[in-house]
Design an enzyme around this catalytic site. Structure first.
Site, short mmCIF file in Angstrom:
data_model
loop_
_atom_site.label_atom_id
_atom_site.label_comp_id
_atom_site.label_asym_id
_atom_site.label_seq_id
_atom_site.Cartn_x
_atom_site.Cartn_y
_atom_site.Cartn_z
N HIS A 101 2.58 2.02 -2.72
CA HIS A 101 2.70 1.66 -1.53
C HIS A 101 1.59 0.71 -1.21
O HIS A 101 0.25 0.97 -1.40
CB HIS A 101 2.61 2.73 -0.49
N HIS A 145 6.79 4.22 -7.21
CA HIS A 145 6.29 2.99 -6.65
C HIS A 145 5.05 2.92 -5.78
O HIS A 145 4.56 4.20 -5.57
CB HIS A 145 7.47 2.77 -5.32
#
Ligand code: AMP
Ligand code: ZN
Length: 133
Positions: free
Chosen positions: A100, A98
């Site tokens: 950010h 992922h």
């Protein structure tokens, strides 16, 4: 992956505040934001590390990172940081790749990492280990 929290969000088994979704990628608000609007951009397929995701899919995910950044900058903040915590040693807690996207404001007080120096000869030594061509 059945016990992955982000896979559960992708499958709608857990709720999220969805920022963007398409066939390959989901973006949603981080539940504990550094600044409001802090978003996470994830591939819908489960990979833990950036080294493992097929390049064509990574390219699609990065384009969504760009879209989310554009929206944050247009509608919310003066700029943003991108961060990828790759491996637990780098602070990765959720083992599903992922990015950010962290909105930034003048004077928000967020401090980035400290920096060091290379002692004599060390830069060459390290470079010889990691250089690609
Ligand atoms: P990392 O340390 O890079 O693995 O970051 C994981 C991030 O996921 C943290 O910033 C958490 O606040 C965030 N997070 C964990 N669970 C959820 C959730 N259910 N919904 C949204 N964000 C979450
Ligand atoms: Zn997952």
């Amino acid at each position: 992956m059945s016990d992955c929290i982000f896979c559960k969000i992708i499958k709608k088994e857990l709720p999220s505040y969805k920022v963007y979704e398409d066939e390959n990628t989901l973006a949603f608000l981080d539940i504990a934001p550094v600044n409001h609007g802090h978003s996470l951009v994830v591939p819908k397929e489960h990979y833990q590390h950036i080294e493992e995701i097929p390049p064509e899919l990574l390219a699609k995910v990065i384009l969504v990172v760009q879209k989310v950044g554009q929206s944050i900058k247009k509608n919310l903040a003066s700029g943003y940081n991108l961060q990828l915590n790759n491996d637990s040693v780098a602070g990765q807690v959720v083992p599903h790749l992922h990015f950010h996207v962290i909105p930034r404001h003048e004077g928000d007080g967020l401090k980035l990492w400290s920096q060091a120096e290379y002692p004599e000869g060390k830069a060459e030594e390290v470079l010889n280990k990691i250089k690609i061509n």
